[in-house]
Each structure stands twice: as structure tokens, then as C-alpha cells.
Enzyme design. Structure first.
Site: not given
Ligand code: UDX
Length: 456
Positions: A22, A117
């Protein structure tokens, strides 16, 4: 495109989930937006903190998210939803405080928006409270979002704990027929937790001001159309991000670069590159089967064994006796590789991967055929797309077993089937390049995103 206009001196704040798969795309996005003239601030957890000295042009603001309290569990607890839920609770106050301070403090450059995110679903409420537009970065594929949305995580069905002995094991799942019951049984050990995660993530993606996908239109065209019918939020498909910026600077483990000179000595397309990413775990017996499979097939190999990846071992203790001596210069084992360079190297012939989304995209971009051994979460879904939809890889269907491994490697490296796979993935590689060129779909989407953020 004007990359220096005053309107572009706005600040964008980004907040990555603190895991390698990520952090890489978020920092790549940060660098892309910086190139287009935005000032960038990264709010980040202390766990897996990025190294600010690699990015003197970006501003970093650490928050105390308290992940260290549960970090020991990563070696044994495979429930990804547990960590995501923990972070979505522990980050609320420190993230809000940090964001509020930034909003009060910045006079020179207007803060345009925050990009978080998608797994940080709590951030939508904070952004709303502070009246700041939030965009979502989705680091997985569109196919993954559609599959997650369709699968019955919240029901009482037992399909998520199916075993080889069950008659449905090889059968397609009615809610998402591309996937078999054996695939979805790998996604999670906690279907209820996964259902909550999926609902929260998708709802807060839809509530956001925009969704940024690390994918490209030509790869996921039909899934993009399906998603667009349901999701009215503006979508931007400007990937693959690593084509603008390499992932090496955000690597949390030091990449062993000595292997490049070893690769230089290998014949073209001869090396089997093996890596199962940053979080997957395998058992000792699976590890030994991988070793036997690689030994038996007789080809040069480069194998990434991340410290801690083999359950109960620090690193290579569980290798078969004298394995490295027997392999000699034919095989190299490293703790972490410069993966993008390895995939781009002419000696690399195939990528035996866990199909994390970044790895999958990186393989496509270099036209390297895959052998798919997904472990969990989105990986089984990516692997089915690779093998059954795009037909650019071979699925190692029955786990880690030396005979099956040898056969899969031979199919890709020596058979006609492998040549056809190589042709298809080379075609996709060309499509990526076209999409990134001026006028291409990713190029246009990036310009749309830049204009959109500038309009806040
Ligand atoms: C997991 C998920 O499976 C993924 O799909 C999700 O979006 C993020 O979390 P992970 O195990 O981190 O992913 O794999 P992947 O998404 O492939 O990312 C790994 C990154 O580490 C890649 O960018 C890869 O280039 C890099 N890497 C990997 C190295 O730099 N060196 C290595 O030796 C192995």
C-alpha cells in the site's frame, strides 16, 4: 500540460496504509502529483514508516497509531481484517489532530484535498468533519472490488472454510463464477470481519469525492464499465503508477542489488523469479516443496525468501540439507530483491508470484508470464484474472507440491502454451505503454485528476 501554474501550488495530503503493498502505490502517486506542481504532505503511521530522506521534496508528518502494541501478532494471526480494523480505530484521533493542525497552519498553500488508502475507511468522516474533500486510493484491482462486493461474506454460508474433501471445492461460486469455492476459501479466515471491511470500504469509497485506481483502462475495461454503472463517484484510472515512479525508494527492506550481476550472466528468458510479496506466510513443508520443485526443474532461479516468511523459521533454516551447495551458482536466494529491475531484466523468463496487485502489474508491464500461487485477500482473485481471463499465467492449482511445481514451470518456460502466454502478456505490455503515452487513457486520466484536484 502546465506543470508550474500557480493553481497547482496547492497542497495535497496523502495517508497510506502502513504495509509495503500500500505504501508503494501511495508514494508513487505522491511523486506523480508533485511532478504536476502540487505540494505534498504525507501523514503516516510510525509502523513501517517511509524514509523521509528518500523524498526531500515531500513533507512527512508521523502520527502515533499504536500498531506496535499488536505487531507481534503478524507472525501468527492471518486475519488481515483484524489489523485493518485496529488501524481504523487507533488512527482516528491522531489523524484528525494532525489534519486539523495542518489545516490551521498552512497559509501559503491552500490544502486542496486529502487522499487516503481505501482501507482507511474512517477517514471519510474526519474529512467531512473538517470540510476537506477526500479522494480514495484503491490499491487493488477493479475485479477485486467487484468480487468482494458480490461474495456472501455476511451470510452464514460455510463456503469460506471449504476443504479439498468437499464436493464443491472445484465448483464455481454462483455470486462470482470466475472464482471457485477453493479460491474464496483462501480470501479470509474471518468472513464476518471481511464482510464488515468490504461494506465499510465500499461505502466510504462511494461517499468520497473521487476514486483513484492503480490500474489501466485497457486491462479492466469491462469491470470499469460495471463499476461505473453503480458508482457515481468520479473515477481515475491512471496506472500503473510504478511506470511513472519506481517502487525501490519506498522499499521497507533493503533490496539486494548483487543479483543484477548474476542475472547478467544468465541466458535470455532462462531464470525463474520467485517471490511471494511482503506479507504472505508459508509453512516449512511448503517451503521445502518449493525448494525441491526448483531443484528438480533444472533451470536457473532467483528466489526471494523474506525473513520471517516461513512460519517458525527466521530465514533459511528449513531448506533441504545442503540445498544451496547442491544448487551452486544455478540458484540465488535473497531476502529482498529490486523486483522491478529483476522483472525488466532480459534473463528473467517467468515470475512465480503470490499475485499481490503491485507484483501482478509489474509483471504485466515487463511482459513476464506468471505462475500463480495466491495466498490470501485479493491475491486469489488476481490470480484467476491472470490465468483465466487475461490468460497470461498458469495457476498452480494444488498448492506447493514438487511435481506440480515442476510441471507448472515447464508449461510456462518450455511448452508451446508458455509461448502463447508470452505473446499475450507482451501484447498487454504494449497496451500499457500506449495508455501512458500522450493521448492514451492513463495519460488522460492523470490530466483529469490533476484538473479535478486543482478545482478544489
Ligand atoms: C498485498 C496485497 O496482496 C496486494 O494486492 C495489496 O494491494 C497490497 O498488499 P504485497 O504482499 O505487499 O500485497 O504484494 P504486492 O502488492 O505485490 O506488493 C509488493 C511490492 O514489494 C511490489 O511493489 C514489489 O515490487 C515489492 N517487492 C517485492 C520488492 O521490492 N522486492 C521483493 O523482493 C519483493
Amino acid at each position: 500540460m502546465d506543470t508550474n501554474g500557480s493553481v497547482r501550488r496547492k497542497t495535497v495530503i496523502l495517508f497510506p496504509l502502513p504495509f509495503q503493498g500500500h505504501i508503494n502505490p501511495m508514494l508513487q502517486l505522491a511523486n506523480i502529483l508533485h511532478t504536476y506542481g502540487f505540494k505534498i504532505t504525507i501523514i503516516h503511521a510510525q509502523y513501517n514508516s517511509p524514509n523521509p530522506s528518500n523524498y526531500p521534496h515531500l513533507t512527512f508528518k508521523p502520527i502515533d497509531e499504536g500498531f506496535s502494541k499488536i505487531v507481534d501478532q503478524l507472525a501468527t494471526n492471518l486475519d488481515a481484517t483484524y489489523y485493518i480494523r485496529y488501524l481504523n480505530e487507533s488512527c482516528v484521533d491522531p489523524f484528525r489532530d494532525c489534519l486539523a493542525k495542518l489545516l490551521l497552519g498552512d497559509q501559503e498553500s491552500k490544502i486542496a484535498c486529502v487522499i487516503t488508502d481505501a482501507a482507511f475507511y474512517f477517514t471519510q468522516a474526519v474529512a467531512d468533519e473538517l470540510k476537506l474533500p477526500r479522494l480514495t486510493l484503491r490499491t487493488s484491482s477493479m475485479g477485486c472490488v467487484l468480487a468482494y462486493d458480490a461474495l456472501p461474506f455476511d451470510s452464514n454460508k460455510t463456503c469460506f472454510c471449504i476443504t479439498k474433501e468437499d464436493s464443491d471445492y472445484e465448483v464455481s461460486v454462483p455470486e462470482y463464477p470466475l472464482l471457485k469455492f477453493k479460491d474464496i476459501s483462501k480470501i479470509t479466515i474471518n468472513p464476518q470481519g471481511m464482510g464488515d471491511y468490504v461494506t465499510n470500504t465500499i461505502n466510504q469509497m462511494k461517499a468520497s469525492s473521487g476514486i483513484i485506481w492503480n490500474t489501466f483502462k485497457e486491462l479492466e475495461k469491462s469491470d470499469l464499465e460495471t463499476i461505473s454503472q453503480d458508482v457515481r463517484t468520479p473515477s481515475f484510472t491512471l496506472g500503473p503508477f510504478h511506470k511513472y515512479f519506481p517502487a525501490s525508494s519506498s522499499s521497507l527492506i533493503e533490496q539486494d542489488r548483487t543479483i543484477i550481476s548474476w542475472l547478467d550472466k544468465q541466458p535470455p528468458k532462462s531464470v525463474v523469479y520467485v517471490s511471494f510479496g511482503s506479507v504472505a506466510l508459508i509453512t516449512k513443508s511448503e517451503f521445502q516443496e518449493v525448494a525441491h520443485g526448483l531443484a528438480n526443474v533444472g533451470l536457473p532461479f532467483l528466489w526471494v525468501v523474506r525473513p520471517g516468511m516461513v512460519v517458525g523459521s527466521e530465514w533459511l533454516e528449513s531448506l533441504p540439507e545442503n540445498f544451496q551447495e547442491r544448487m551452486g551458482d544455478r540458484g540465488r536466494i535473497v531476502k529482498w530483491s529490486p523486483q522491478q529491475e529483476v522483472l525488466a531484466h532480459p534473463a528473467t523468463g517467468c515470475f512465480w508470484t503470490h499475485n499481490g496487485w503491485n507484483s501482478t502489474l509489474e509483471s504485466i508491464c515487463e511482459g513476464v508470464p506468471m505462475i500463480c500461487s495466491p495466498c490470501f485477500v485479493d491475491q486469489p482473485i488476481n490470480a484467476r484474472y491472470v490465468s483465466d481471463v487475461w490468460m497470461i499465467g498458469v495457476f498452480l492449482e494444488d498448492g506447493f507440491e514438487r511435481m506440480g511445481i515442476e510441471m507448472a514451470i515447464k508449461r510456462v518456460m518450455m511448452d508451446k502454451e508458455g509461448e502463447e502466454i508470452r505473446e499475450r502478456i507482451s501484447c498487454l505490455k504494449d497496451k500499457v505503454n500506449v495508455s501512458l503515452d500522450e493521448g492514451g487513457s492513463s495519460f488522460q486520466s492523470l490530466n483529469n485528476l490533476v484538473d479535478y484536484i486543482s478545482s478544489f
